[in-house]
Design an enzyme around this catalytic site. Sequence first.
Site, PDB file in Angstrom:
ATOM      1  N   ALA A 136      17.491 -26.619 -14.031  1.00 37.70           N
ATOM      2  CA  ALA A 136      18.323 -25.214 -14.128  1.00 37.70           C
ATOM      3  C   ALA A 136      16.608 -24.455 -14.527  1.00 37.70           C
ATOM      4  O   ALA A 136      15.617 -24.590 -14.463  1.00 37.70           O
ATOM      5  CB  ALA A 136      18.608 -25.345 -15.735  1.00 37.70           C
TER       6      ALA A 136
ATOM      7  N   GLY B  82      18.595 -30.467 -14.156  1.00 33.54           N
ATOM      8  CA  GLY B  82      19.861 -30.007 -13.622  1.00 33.54           C
ATOM      9  C   GLY B  82      20.119 -30.308 -12.065  1.00 33.54           C
ATOM     10  O   GLY B  82      21.195 -30.478 -11.600  1.00 33.54           O
TER      11      GLY B  82
ATOM     12  N   GLU C 104      21.066 -33.622 -12.147  1.00 32.66           N
ATOM     13  CA  GLU C 104      22.789 -33.806 -12.754  1.00 32.66           C
ATOM     14  C   GLU C 104      23.514 -33.264 -11.477  1.00 32.66           C
ATOM     15  O   GLU C 104      24.712 -33.712 -11.105  1.00 32.66           O
ATOM     16  CB  GLU C 104      22.803 -32.842 -13.758  1.00 32.66           C
ATOM     17  CG  GLU C 104      22.168 -33.542 -15.087  1.00 32.66           C
ATOM     18  CD  GLU C 104      22.226 -32.571 -16.088  1.00 32.66           C
ATOM     19  OE1 GLU C 104      21.430 -31.453 -15.998  1.00 32.66           O
ATOM     20  OE2 GLU C 104      22.398 -32.760 -17.261  1.00 32.66           O
TER      21      GLU C 104
ATOM     22  N   GLU D   2      14.441 -32.770 -19.797  1.00 35.46           N
ATOM     23  CA  GLU D   2      14.765 -31.583 -20.457  1.00 35.46           C
ATOM     24  C   GLU D   2      14.077 -31.792 -22.091  1.00 35.46           C
ATOM     25  O   GLU D   2      13.744 -30.989 -22.534  1.00 35.46           O
ATOM     26  CB  GLU D   2      16.337 -31.566 -20.556  1.00 35.46           C
ATOM     27  CG  GLU D   2      16.972 -31.165 -19.593  1.00 35.46           C
ATOM     28  CD  GLU D   2      17.434 -32.071 -18.461  1.00 35.46           C
ATOM     29  OE1 GLU D   2      16.834 -33.258 -18.584  1.00 35.46           O
ATOM     30  OE2 GLU D   2      18.164 -31.889 -17.691  1.00 35.46           O
TER      31      GLU D   2
END
Length: 258
Positions: free
Chosen positions: A66, A109, A112, A132
Amino acid sequence: TASFETVLFEKKGRVGLVTLNRPKALNALNAQLIAELNQVLDACEADADIGAIVITGSEKAFAAGADIKEMKDKTFGDVILQDFIAPWERITRVRKPVIAAVSGFALGGGCELAMMADFIIASDTAKFGQPEIMLGVIPGAGGTQRLTRAVGKAKAMDLILTGRHMDAAEAERAGLVARVVPAADLVAEALKAAEKIASFSLPSAMLAKESVNRAFETTLAEGVRFERHAFHALFATEDQKEGMAAFAEKRPPQFKHA
Ligand code: CO8
């Protein structure tokens, strides 16, 4: 084809090739990229001439997570009211087969997103991780669930609690990736696999995918029942008649995706 800033889209025969394109930020996933990716996925789903989708990044990064700069100042009120991350899950509702072709970093992310595809083909330079925890948070787009289902508790805990990266060979041994190929061949190999899938009857590919996904969402008995109904339903398609007739007549099938 519509053009976007943060993703590139090309049709290669019956395959939709989506390339994440924020090279200066290692394809960090921001709101614009996710919105554009979702529009491309909508278009692929609506296009009867597309039978499979490949999502890839650059040689250096599939996606480094992200966008940290975009999310760093968000408050709890912002993220809960926006349901931050919810739009990322569009890809999990795509009914056509999706391959993630991963080279370089697939972190946070990015890892993911790759795990939301149906399977991952990795280059030998790929690096997977859920770092993270190093930022004071945890995975937020399914990482604690999908990574654990893919590689088991021991390695998922190791990666998520230490934030370390896993290389392509370890990821293949652990069952996170389906195949590892040389970096220079990654997109060609992923397109070859996708073209093969797209050459088969689309209804059968869609029901195959849906049935495999049931294995993660229900009991064995219910999953097997779902599969049986899907298998029976395919006998209503022209493609089942054609596929089996072609075998009996020793000729290649001409699927109509119907
Ligand atoms: N967000 C924003 N910018 C990034 C990100 C990122 N995740 N990753 C890299 N960049 C930027 C860098 O800031 C740098 O920009 P600039 O040139 O302006 O300084 C540029 O990309 C190149 O990066 P580096 O110079 O750091 O390149 P290196 O080769 O030295 O290092 C690494 C590559 C190791 C990948 C390093 O960039 C890194 O550690 N990146 C962050 C990885 C990370 O922590 N990812 C997890 C993010 S959190 C997350 O994904 C939460 C998911 C939960 C759901 C969230 C939904 C939104």
